[in-house]
Design an enzyme around this catalytic site. Structure first.
Site, PDB file in Angstrom:
ATOM      1  CB  SER A 189      33.861  40.117  35.291  1.00 31.98           C
ATOM      2  OG  SER A 189      35.023  40.677  35.427  1.00 31.98           O
ATOM      3  CG  ASP A 233      40.433  34.518  36.059  1.00 31.89           C
ATOM      4  OD1 ASP A 233      40.441  35.408  36.352  1.00 31.89           O
ATOM      5  OD2 ASP A 233      39.158  34.167  35.366  1.00 31.89           O
ATOM      6  CG  HIS A 293      38.057  37.611  37.412  1.00 30.94           C
ATOM      7  ND1 HIS A 293      38.036  37.012  36.200  1.00 30.94           N
ATOM      8  CD2 HIS A 293      37.312  38.714  37.275  1.00 30.94           C
ATOM      9  CE1 HIS A 293      37.622  37.928  35.237  1.00 30.94           C
ATOM     10  NE2 HIS A 293      37.029  38.688  35.934  1.00 30.94           N
TER      11      HIS A 293
END
Ligand SMILES: *[C@@H]1O[C@H](CO)[C@@H](O)[C@H](O)[C@H]1NC(C)=O
Ligand SMILES: *[C@@H]1O[C@H](CO)[C@@H](O)[C@H](O)[C@H]1NC(C)=O
Ligand SMILES: *[C@@H]1O[C@H](CO)[C@@H](O)[C@H](O)[C@H]1NC(C)=O
Ligand SMILES: *[C@@H]1O[C@H](CO)[C@@H](O)[C@H](O)[C@H]1NC(C)=O
Length: 333
Positions: free
Chosen positions: A42, A304, A307
């Site tokens: 991610s 978040d 990230h």
């Protein structure tokens, strides 16, 4: 005169619109033939994990203004590396049927690792297998690949899985580090053997500073025990990359030091910001953002629980950018 003015205005609007839809950032040259191939998780994924939170609001609020499959409010490091290469951010593999593949392909898939993790996505080996299949189908020529660059992210999902399965105890993590580095080294060799002549490997970020870890200390400070895992990992990874350089050439492998870029950005925000705590994420609940988000993501470091925000990524990118010019200048000599 009025006609000329409205023509100018129209041009202006067209330029603004084009700028607004660009996924990379900054100058963009149509004639540039460089391609970017991206592998990992991610921290590099720009839209492969179709069923994830990254395709739900409030992800993408800052850029492109709606969810786009990036695990952030806006652009991430992949987009900034693409802009550095003066190309558009490469299409996510999951969107290949509807996208132009001339800028390369992003195979990175959120939640995945070097090995299998808790999510059902392609591990890095499988991502490279897919790349190999596309090369066998002659999607890219040998020359295409030679002038291409690979970006590889292994941000720590293998470790998150380990910690979850071991009650957050880092005591026996050394064995995993050794096997990860061995596998990463094989992966980098393989990407090179498929014809890519420049490979940028991201070092691991300080996992002990992630909000999911620091929430235990009310976002007071990074967890040194968890950061040690990343430090040891990076030390072995740097040795492995040195070994690869010795065997295959100095100018093939590069490392992007996310560890120090994250830390120094966080430290300078701690010093300079009035009231904004960079360890506190923009969204308040859990690992992924849902509805409760901060007013000013542009002042945060983290978006978040895992990230960085676009603001965080841009600051990190600026610090690692100096590791990239060698890629570009040598390529265009
Ligand atoms: C893209 O097209 C191929 C071949 O037609 C198909 O097998 C594949 O499922 C499609 N992928 C997506 C993500 O739509
Ligand atoms: C990656 O995934 C494939 C397919 O699920 C699996 O066969 C393979 O063992 C995995 N590779 C690694 C290195 O974990
Ligand atoms: C491990 O850490 C996570 C996140 O910090 C926490 O939510 C969880 O309760 C911890 N698990 C155990 C077994 O301590
Ligand atoms: C730091 O992480 C370790 C390993 O998960 C844990 O045992 C420890 O309690 C954490 N320390 C703090 C201050 O949260």
């Amino acid at each position: 005169m009025a006609k000329l003015l409205s023509l100018l205005l129209l041009l202006f609007i067209i330029i603004i619109t084009a700028e607004g839809t660009k996924s990379s950032y900054g100058v963009y040259e149509e004639s540039n033939s460089v391609k970017l191939f991206v592998f990992g998780d991610s921290y590099a994924d720009t839209g492969n994990y179709l069923s994830s939170a990254s395709y739900q609001p409030p992800y993408g609020n800052t850029f492109p203004g709606k969810p786009s499959g990036r695990f952030s409010d806006g652009r991430i490091i992949t987009d900034y590396v693409a802009s550095f290469l003066k190309i558009e951010s490469p299409a996510p593999y999951s969107l290949r049927n509807s996208s132009d593949l001339k800028y390369g392909i992003n195979f990175a898939y959120g939640g995945t690792g070097v090995f299998d993790t808790l999510i059902d996505g392609p591990n890095m080996t499988t991502q490279i297998d897919t790349f190999e299949e596309l090369i066998q189908q002659n999607l890219y020529t040998k020359t295409d690949l030679e002038s291409s660059i690979a970006l590889v992210s292994a941000a720590g999902n293998d470790y998150l899985k380990f910690l979850l399965e071991n009650g957050n105890n880092t005591k026996d993590v050394g064995g995993l580090t050794t096997s990860m580095i061995n596998q990463l080294s094989l992966n980098l060799r393989r990407i090179q053997s498929l014809g890519i002549s420049k490979i940028a490997m991201e070092l691991m970020a300080p996992m002990g500073c992630l909000p999911i870890v620091t929430e235990l200390s009310s976002y007071e400070k990074c967890n040194d025990t968890v950061n040690m895992v990343a430090i040891n990992h990076n030390q072995l990874l740097l040795q492995a990359v040195e070994q690869l350089k010795m065997e295959m050439g100095e100018s093939i492998f590069f490392t992007l030091d996310l560890y120090n870029a994250f830390l120094s950005t966080i430290e300078s925000m701690q010093k300079n910001h009035d009231g904004m705590n960079p360890l506190q994420p923009c969204c308040v609940e859990g690992i992924f953002c849902k509805s409760d988000v901060c007013d000013k993501p542009e002042l945060t470091f983290f978006w978040d629980g895992l990230h960085p925000s676009q603001n965080g990524w841009y600051a990190v990118y600026q610090l690692v950018e100096s590791s990239l010019p060698q890629l570009f200048e040598e390529k265009n000599r």
